[in-house]
Design an enzyme around this catalytic site. Structure first.
Site, mmCIF file in Angstrom:
data_model
loop_
_atom_site.group_PDB
_atom_site.id
_atom_site.type_symbol
_atom_site.label_atom_id
_atom_site.label_comp_id
_atom_site.label_asym_id
_atom_site.label_seq_id
_atom_site.Cartn_x
_atom_site.Cartn_y
_atom_site.Cartn_z
ATOM 1 N N ASP A 45 40.905 43.480 43.051
ATOM 2 C CA ASP A 45 42.322 43.940 42.533
ATOM 3 C C ASP A 45 42.645 42.597 42.003
ATOM 4 O O ASP A 45 43.799 42.702 41.140
ATOM 5 C CB ASP A 45 43.135 44.082 43.578
ATOM 6 C CG ASP A 45 43.262 43.024 44.803
ATOM 7 O OD1 ASP A 45 42.777 41.943 44.492
ATOM 8 O OD2 ASP A 45 44.076 43.188 45.728
ATOM 9 N N SER A 46 41.956 41.508 41.760
ATOM 10 C CA SER A 46 42.160 40.640 40.572
ATOM 11 C C SER A 46 42.293 41.272 39.066
ATOM 12 O O SER A 46 42.818 40.868 38.262
ATOM 13 C CB SER A 46 41.124 39.563 40.591
ATOM 14 O OG SER A 46 39.596 40.133 40.321
ATOM 15 N N ASP A 54 37.646 46.754 46.083
ATOM 16 C CA ASP A 54 38.791 46.128 46.957
ATOM 17 C C ASP A 54 39.831 47.343 47.350
ATOM 18 O O ASP A 54 39.869 48.178 46.766
ATOM 19 C CB ASP A 54 39.785 45.238 46.134
ATOM 20 C CG ASP A 54 39.677 43.906 46.406
ATOM 21 O OD1 ASP A 54 39.308 43.530 47.851
ATOM 22 O OD2 ASP A 54 40.082 42.828 45.528
ATOM 23 N N LYS A 100 36.593 46.025 50.632
ATOM 24 C CA LYS A 100 37.090 44.624 51.215
ATOM 25 C C LYS A 100 38.605 44.808 51.273
ATOM 26 O O LYS A 100 39.271 45.355 50.680
ATOM 27 C CB LYS A 100 37.091 43.604 50.002
ATOM 28 C CG LYS A 100 37.454 42.519 50.563
ATOM 29 C CD LYS A 100 36.953 41.211 49.328
ATOM 30 C CE LYS A 100 37.510 41.167 48.290
ATOM 31 N NZ LYS A 100 39.124 40.588 48.320
ATOM 32 N N GLU A 104 41.989 42.575 52.984
ATOM 33 C CA GLU A 104 42.769 41.067 53.259
ATOM 34 C C GLU A 104 43.510 41.019 54.483
ATOM 35 O O GLU A 104 43.946 42.392 54.772
ATOM 36 C CB GLU A 104 43.688 40.861 52.355
ATOM 37 C CG GLU A 104 43.057 40.636 50.846
ATOM 38 C CD GLU A 104 44.115 40.136 49.736
ATOM 39 O OE1 GLU A 104 45.232 39.702 50.208
ATOM 40 O OE2 GLU A 104 43.841 40.148 48.644
ATOM 41 N N GLU A 141 38.695 32.566 51.246
ATOM 42 C CA GLU A 141 39.342 32.208 50.031
ATOM 43 C C GLU A 141 40.180 30.724 50.189
ATOM 44 O O GLU A 141 40.766 31.050 50.967
ATOM 45 C CB GLU A 141 40.214 33.245 49.320
ATOM 46 C CG GLU A 141 40.878 32.638 47.868
ATOM 47 C CD GLU A 141 41.315 33.767 46.888
ATOM 48 O OE1 GLU A 141 41.149 34.983 47.462
ATOM 49 O OE2 GLU A 141 41.814 33.504 45.940
HETATM 50 O O1 KIV Z 1 40.241 40.487 43.684
HETATM 51 C C1 KIV Z 1 39.485 39.849 43.413
HETATM 52 O O2 KIV Z 1 38.797 39.590 42.637
HETATM 53 C C2 KIV Z 1 39.173 38.706 44.705
HETATM 54 C C3 KIV Z 1 38.100 37.815 44.643
HETATM 55 C C4 KIV Z 1 38.969 36.604 44.030
HETATM 56 C C5 KIV Z 1 37.405 37.099 45.871
HETATM 57 O O3 KIV Z 1 39.428 39.239 45.893
#
Ligand code: KIV
Length: 281
Positions: free
Chosen positions: A58-59, A97, A126, A128, A195
């Site tokens: 989600d970056s 994500d 993934k 959080e 992280e």
């Molecule tokens: O969203 C993302 O790119 C991430 C990485 C920074 C681990 O969670």
């Protein structure tokens, strides 16, 4: 075929990476090279360069959409970018994500995971969080969803925290994170991502873990490293915060192009020269 030959095959550069290969890499001490990608062209370059795990993170809210946080990213955004990335991967393992609040309840989490895997083509999702996510992880895991649990700095909490900072510096916070890692693994997490934590904490969580541990700003003693693609190409740090985070290394420096820079990143993760002490907390 002997067990030895089977293991060689699993770890060979050509075989598709799956969860068993990642576990074997951890067991053999072969470091896992991971990067984010959001489109087909870069996905192809990463795959050809030997990146083991590609995260549709989600970056993308920051490096693709130009936002200042990841919270506006939706499930549809991640699915769209996963569909851009996954078909271009012949070898790398695709992780997608779960966006902000898409796993706030069990039914939302199941729906999100189903869409990320069936529509997006991801092999793992993934999310959080620490102990508060253990029940969601267990719910997904027992329904066949491979889960990576993201601990330490959680960018989706930016509006609760106010700023990004290293997590787990104090002894009590480090102990709590160690306990959370154990709880999440017991709940069924197949991978952990740490992280922005002190290198010592990254090392102790990795020692105690039974699944691969990937770090971003978590020191060199974890099983693998991940960075945001645009950060290692030196094209996003300024836009995001004015200076790159401490753990970022610009791999374009001294390289004639993008593909060799990515190959250099993979080589540096594999031989342990990245992260160097200056990239660690
Ligand atoms: O969203 C993302 O790119 C991430 C990485 C920074 C681990 O969670």
């Amino acid at each position: 075929m002997s067990a030895h030959v089977r293991r060689e095959t699993a770890l060979s550069a050509q075989s598709p990476v799956n969860i068993a290969v990642l576990r074997a890499m951890r067991a053999e001490g072969q470091r896992i090279a991971c990067l984010t990608a959001y489109d087909a062209s870069f996905a192809q370059v990463l795959d050809a360069a030997g990146v083991d795990v590609v995260l549709i993170g989600d970056s993308l809210g920051m490096v693709i959409q130009g936002g200042s946080t990841t919270t506006p990213v939706t499930l549809d955004h991640i699915i769209y970018h996963s569909r851009c990335v996954v078909p271009s991967l012949q070898r790398a393992f695709a992780v997608a994500d779960m966006p902000f609040l898409s796993y706030a309840t069990r039914s939302r989490a199941l729906d999100a995971a189903q869409r990320l895997m069936q529509e997006g083509g991801a092999a793992m999702v993934k999310l959080e969080g620490g102990r508060e996510q253990a029940r969601i992880v267990e719910f997904l895991s027992t329904r066949g969803v491979p889960v990576c649990a993201h601990l330490g700095l959680q960018p989706q909490l930016i509006h609760k925290m106010g700023r990004f900072r290293v997590q787990g510096r104090e002894a009590a916070a480090a102990d709590a994170m160690r306990r959370d890692a154990r709880l999440l693994e017991d709940a069924g997490a197949d991978m952990l991502l740490l992280e922005c934590v002190p290198a010592e904490l990254g090392a102790s969580i990795t020692r105690a873990a039974g699944v691969p541990v990937i770090g971003i700003g978590a020191g060199g003693a974890v099983d693998g490293q991940i960075l945001v693609l645009q950060d290692i190409l030196g094209i996003s740090a300024q836009a995001r915060s004015g200076r790159p985070p401490r753990f970022v290394r610009n791999f374009m420096q001294g390289q004639p192009g993008i593909a060799p820079a990515i190959e250099q990143y993979v080589a540096a993760v594999r031989d342990g020269s990245y992260p160097a002490p200056e990239h660690c907390f």
